[in-house]
Enzyme design. Structure first.
Site, mmCIF file in Angstrom:
data_model
loop_
_atom_site.group_PDB
_atom_site.id
_atom_site.type_symbol
_atom_site.label_atom_id
_atom_site.label_comp_id
_atom_site.label_asym_id
_atom_site.label_seq_id
_atom_site.Cartn_x
_atom_site.Cartn_y
_atom_site.Cartn_z
ATOM 1 N N HIS A 57 0.840 -1.218 0.000
ATOM 2 C CA HIS A 57 0.000 0.000 0.000
ATOM 3 C C HIS A 57 0.870 1.261 0.000
ATOM 4 C CE1 HIS A 57 -3.332 -2.703 1.294
ATOM 5 N NE2 HIS A 57 -2.361 -3.266 1.989
ATOM 6 N N SER A 68 15.089 20.774 -16.481
ATOM 7 C CA SER A 68 13.854 21.528 -16.678
ATOM 8 C C SER A 68 14.201 22.812 -17.416
ATOM 9 C CB SER A 68 13.240 21.841 -15.314
ATOM 10 O OG SER A 68 12.408 22.982 -15.408
ATOM 11 N N LYS A 80 16.347 21.320 -11.271
ATOM 12 C CA LYS A 80 15.710 20.032 -11.556
ATOM 13 C C LYS A 80 16.618 19.058 -12.297
ATOM 14 C CE LYS A 80 12.015 18.820 -10.956
ATOM 15 N NZ LYS A 80 10.771 19.143 -11.677
ATOM 16 N N GLU A 89 10.195 7.802 -16.783
ATOM 17 C CA GLU A 89 8.844 8.328 -17.019
ATOM 18 C C GLU A 89 8.335 7.946 -18.400
ATOM 19 O OE1 GLU A 89 8.385 12.562 -15.666
ATOM 20 O OE2 GLU A 89 10.429 12.206 -15.026
#
Ligand code: ARG
Length: 466
Positions: free
Chosen positions: A159, A286, A292, A299
């Site tokens: 979970h 970024s 970043k 991804e």
């Protein structure tokens, strides 16, 4: 008849296709990539035509040489593909016939229906083999990362809540197991891809005495025991795309597995987890936020799963309700198939490369794994060993956790009297449960994340993948 008309219209049609029809029906823009397999199939077919006397030896040699020359031109980008010739099959055949008169005999007893089935089977056979190598390499990258960090322990999650401690390598090997099942499925699929449909013609075979076995042998359509593999029903052979769907299904599951791995990587690389670091060359920046460093490979691996699953759905929908046998709808199969193969191959490759450039933050992992709550179940097991029924032990440890929470301590900071106030069964040795190393040494069931067991599994996989 216009010069722009393909041979398939010759004789019967008064004109070539309207320009927008030609554009709508062409497949050369994507099926050109079957060229190598189309040539191989044609060469084998030519040899067979020679064996049954349709081509003379001389004609056969000329045809094979002509095909070979076309192959070299395609390879070096010199060959001119003509969209008005619809597809790869007619482009190659008409250029061959232009150069070699005997080329006009090559399509004897062959239809593009069995030809395209053959080409795709040949192509997919090679793709599966390459994909299997790439998956094995991804497995090796996972094993290497595990080996390099064999002492690292992290919390295991259920979970997405901290559950019980596991070796990082145990977590990584879970993916190795998944990928192994993917390989098994792909190899199983390969056995049904590896069946020769040539000789089925458009739908009903041929009245000529073709030697199907010869073609199949020349093209390597044999099983592990060397037995020639031929399709057994001409109608099925020209309209069956099960083998593609099976591949796309196995590939979709592979993509799902890689997507789960990608998700773990994305979590682990976040500041919140901070378990791993990916080398600069395998991350992106970024355009706005200078600080970043993004895990874009992972991804995209996760994101591309959508199209791979979509391709499977597209193929299932394509087949549903198709009357027997070949229908032009089937031309829509190739882009989905190619896209799936390209996507899972690239994803496997890039994920492997990224993992090879990933380092583990041992301090952050140790800090997280040091959470004594991860060993609450071990404390219950301790009570069970003292004879307490597990349900009772679960309740007692629940009370211990509540007390720790209330007093703002972690479980291992509680004192023996505090434990004994909850239940007398706790002895002096109770707090030893929280020694992580000892705890890991105790988990030695097959498949458990114990020290010995994980070391054994790493050795097993290293040997199996070498
Ligand atoms: N381009 C076609 C395909 O991909 C080849 C087979 C065409 N056959 C036909 N009878 N029109 O399916």
């Amino acid at each position: 008849m216009s010069k722009k008309s393909p041979v398939s219209r010759s004789g019967r049609f008064a004109s070539g296709p309207a320009a927008d029809v030609a554009q709508f029906t062409e497949s050369i823009s994507f099926d050109w990539r079957l060229w190598e397999h189309d040539l191989l199939g044609s060469m084998a077919h030519a040899e067979m035509l020679r064996a049954i006397g349709v081509l003379t030896k001389k004609e056969c040699t000329a045809v094979v040489r002509g095909l070979d020359a076309i192959g070299r031109e395609i390879k070096t980008g010199k060959f001119k593909w003509k969209p008005e010739l619809e597809d790869v099959h007619m482009n190659i055949e008409s250029e061959l016939t232009r150069r070699v008169p005997a080329g006009a005999k090559l399509h004897t007893s062959r239809s593009r229906n069995d030809q395209v089935a053959l080409d795709v089977r040949l192509w997919l056979r090679d793709e599966i083999k390459e994909l299997l190598k790439e998956i094995a390499d991804l497995q090796r990258a996972l094993v290497s990362l595990g080996e390099k960090n064999s002492a690292v322990i992290i919390p295991g999650y259920t979970h997405l809540q901290r559950a019980q401690p596991v070796y990082l390598s145990h977590h990584l090997l879970a993916y190795v197991e998944m990928l192994e099942r993917d390989c098994e499925r792909l190899w199983d699929c390969h056995s049904r891809v590896n069946i020769c449909p040539l000789g089925s013609g458009a739908i009903a075979g041929s009245t000529l005495p073709l030697k199907r076995e010869l073609v199949a042998k020349l093209l390597g359509f044999v099983d592990d025991n060397g037995k020639v593999q031929l399709t057994q029903n001409s109608m099925d052979a020209v309209s069956d795309r099960d083998f593609m769907i099976e591949f796309c299904a196995a590939a979709a599951l592979l993509a799902v597995h890689i997507s789960r791995l990608a998700e773990d990587v994305i979590l682990w690389v976040s500041a919140e987890f901070n378990y791993i670091k990916i080398a600069d060359a395998y991350t992106t920046g970024s355009s706005l936020m200078p600080q970043k460093k993004n895990p874009d490979i992972a991804e995209l691996a996760r994101g591309k799963t959508g199209r791979v699953v979509g391709n499977l759905m597209a193929l299932l929908t394509l087949l549903k309700g198709l009357p027997m046998t070949y229908n032009r709808d089937l031309q829509e199969d190739k882009e989905r198939l190619f896209d799936t193969a390209d996507t899972v191959r690239a994803t496997s490759r890039l994920m492997a490369a990224m993992l090879r450039h990933t380092t583990v933050n041992k301090v952050a992992c140790a800090l997280a794994a040091g959470d004594a709550a991860l060993l609450a179940t071990d404390l219950a097991d301790y009570l069970v060993k003292k004879g307490m029924p597990f349900r009772h032990a679960h309740h007692v440890v629940g009370a211990v956790v509540a007390l720790a929470e209330k007093t703002g301590k972690s479980l291992n900071e509680l004192k023996l009297p505090e434990l004994q106030a909850i239940d007398k069964t706790f002895g002096r040795d109770a707090l030893n449960v929280f020694d992580l190393k000892t705890a890991m040494n105790k988990r030695n069931l097959t498949g458990a994340p114990g020290t010995k067991e994980v070391a054994k599994q790493l050795i097993r996989w290293r040997a199996q993948l070498s």
